[in-house]
Design an enzyme around this catalytic site. Structure first.
Site, short mmCIF file in Angstrom:
data_model
loop_
_atom_site.label_atom_id
_atom_site.label_comp_id
_atom_site.label_asym_id
_atom_site.label_seq_id
_atom_site.Cartn_x
_atom_site.Cartn_y
_atom_site.Cartn_z
N TYR A 1 -22.64 -26.31 -27.27
CA TYR A 1 -23.20 -27.25 -26.83
C TYR A 1 -23.19 -28.94 -27.66
CZ TYR A 1 -27.47 -29.23 -24.07
OH TYR A 1 -28.53 -30.07 -23.79
N GLU B 1 -21.19 -29.15 -30.30
CA GLU B 1 -20.76 -30.22 -30.65
C GLU B 1 -19.85 -30.90 -29.19
OE1 GLU B 1 -20.26 -30.12 -33.90
OE2 GLU B 1 -19.80 -28.37 -34.79
N LYS C 1 -22.13 -31.89 -26.91
CA LYS C 1 -22.71 -33.36 -26.90
C LYS C 1 -22.58 -34.30 -28.66
CE LYS C 1 -25.65 -31.98 -24.05
NZ LYS C 1 -26.08 -33.64 -23.18
N GLY D 1 -36.98 -12.03 -32.54
CA GLY D 1 -37.04 -12.28 -33.99
C GLY D 1 -37.84 -11.85 -33.49
#
Ligand code: UDP
Length: 309
Positions: free
Chosen positions: A144, A146, A148, A204
């Site tokens: 996604y 790279e 774009k 996280g």
């Protein structure tokens, strides 16, 4: 009458854009392959005389006539684009070449919806358009990010080499009604979890930040950019109010009056730590800034998902 192509027109943003263009009496050609978009999103428009729904995958060339092209097509949720990684690259590379080729042949103005993801895990904060980004070229988000980035490159090269009338917008996290129930992005996940009594899954420690723009503000910005003369961009569009993911979870629990708990799950690889747009350029050149605050937007989105569950 102006004919407008919306690639990805049956997706979350596409659906809202089509609705406004139809109200403005534009002839709307909505193109979608329904990988992440849905026919249900645009079903109510099908009887309109100025709306056409075309099932087409833009990785194949298409021959239509138009004055304006909003090029939105591409899965945008990390869950969706990672499940379709190669397709995501093809959509951004081959699909963007096809849409730019269409713009070149028809002399249409084309607006590429790029993304804040092109900044990767940003070292510059808040993100300004001049920042080149910090992107992993071989990670799970690369299809996604790279994709774009090369879509932006192609857009500028068609402009420089073929004088195509182009515009580039970098969209930051956007939410609102008509996100898919299985979209997988944080706002819809948390609202659905809160409404159905399930634990909210914070990835996280929840200290990573995002900035959430309500969909109508974003669409308004896209349309201002399309109509603006002598401004290619790229321009950031997003809401500059920054929240931690934990704050978002707590806000959604409060607004839904849910008794769900917050649980912690492992953080996905390459998940950006901070993200917040600098929107000075959009304010200056487009006279644009978001109008809808987070609580107001969340309440509208919660009301939508109540009808879906
Ligand atoms: N996230 C989360 N729980 C979820 C979905 C996402 O904590 O159920 C986190 C995710 O790890 C990221 C942030 O929320 O830090 C935004 O994720 P999203 O998928 O909405 O979009 P992103 O901005 O990462 O492309």
């Amino acid at each position: 009458m102006s004919t407008v192509i919306v690639s990805g027109g049956a997706g979350f943003l596409g659906r809202h854009l089509c609705e406004i263009l139809l109200k403005k009496d534009m002839e709307v050609l909505c193109i979608d392959n329904f990988i992440s978009g849905s026919k249900n999103n645009v079903r109510e428009f099908i009887s309109y005389p100025n709306f056409e729904l075309i099932r087409h995958d833009i990785i194949n060339p298409l021959f239509l006539e138009a004055n304006k092209i909003y090029h939105l097509a591409c899965p945008a949720s990390p869950v969706q684009y990672q499940n379709n990684a190669i397709k995501t690259v093809k959509t951004n590379v081959i699909g963007t070449i096809n849409m730019l080729g269409l713009a070149k042949r028809t002399k249409a103005r084309i607006l590429l919806t790029s993304t804040s993801e092109i900044y990767g895990n940003p070292i510059v904060h808040p993100q300004v358009e001049e920042y080149y980004g910090n992107v992993n070229p071989i990670g799970i988000r690369s299809c996604y990010d790279e994709g774009k980035r090369i879509a932006e490159t192609l857009t500028m090269d068609y402009h420089r080499m073929n004088k195509v009338d182009v515009k580039i917008v970098r969209i930051f996290n956007t939410y609102g009604p008509y996100m898919a129930v299985d979209d997988g992005r944080v706002v819809s996940n948390f609202i659905i979890q809160a409404l159905s009594g399930k634990d909210l899954t914070v990835y996280g420690d929840g200290n990573q930040t995002r900035s959430f723009c309500y969909v109508t503000d974003l669409i308004n910005g896209l349309m201002k950019m399309m109509e603006k003369e002598d401004f290619i961009g790229p321009v950031n569009l997003g809401n500059p109010e920054e929240y931690t993911i934990l704050e978002l979870a707590q806000k959604i629990l409060k607004l839904t009056k849910s008794t769900s708990k917050i649980i912690y799950k492992p953080i996905p690889k390459d998940d950006p730590v901070r993200r917040c747009p600098d929107i000075s350029l959009a304010q200056k050149r487009l006279g644009w800034q978001p109008q809808v605050g987070l609580e107001e937007g969340l309440n509208k989105t919660i009301a939508f998902f109540k009808t879906k569950l």
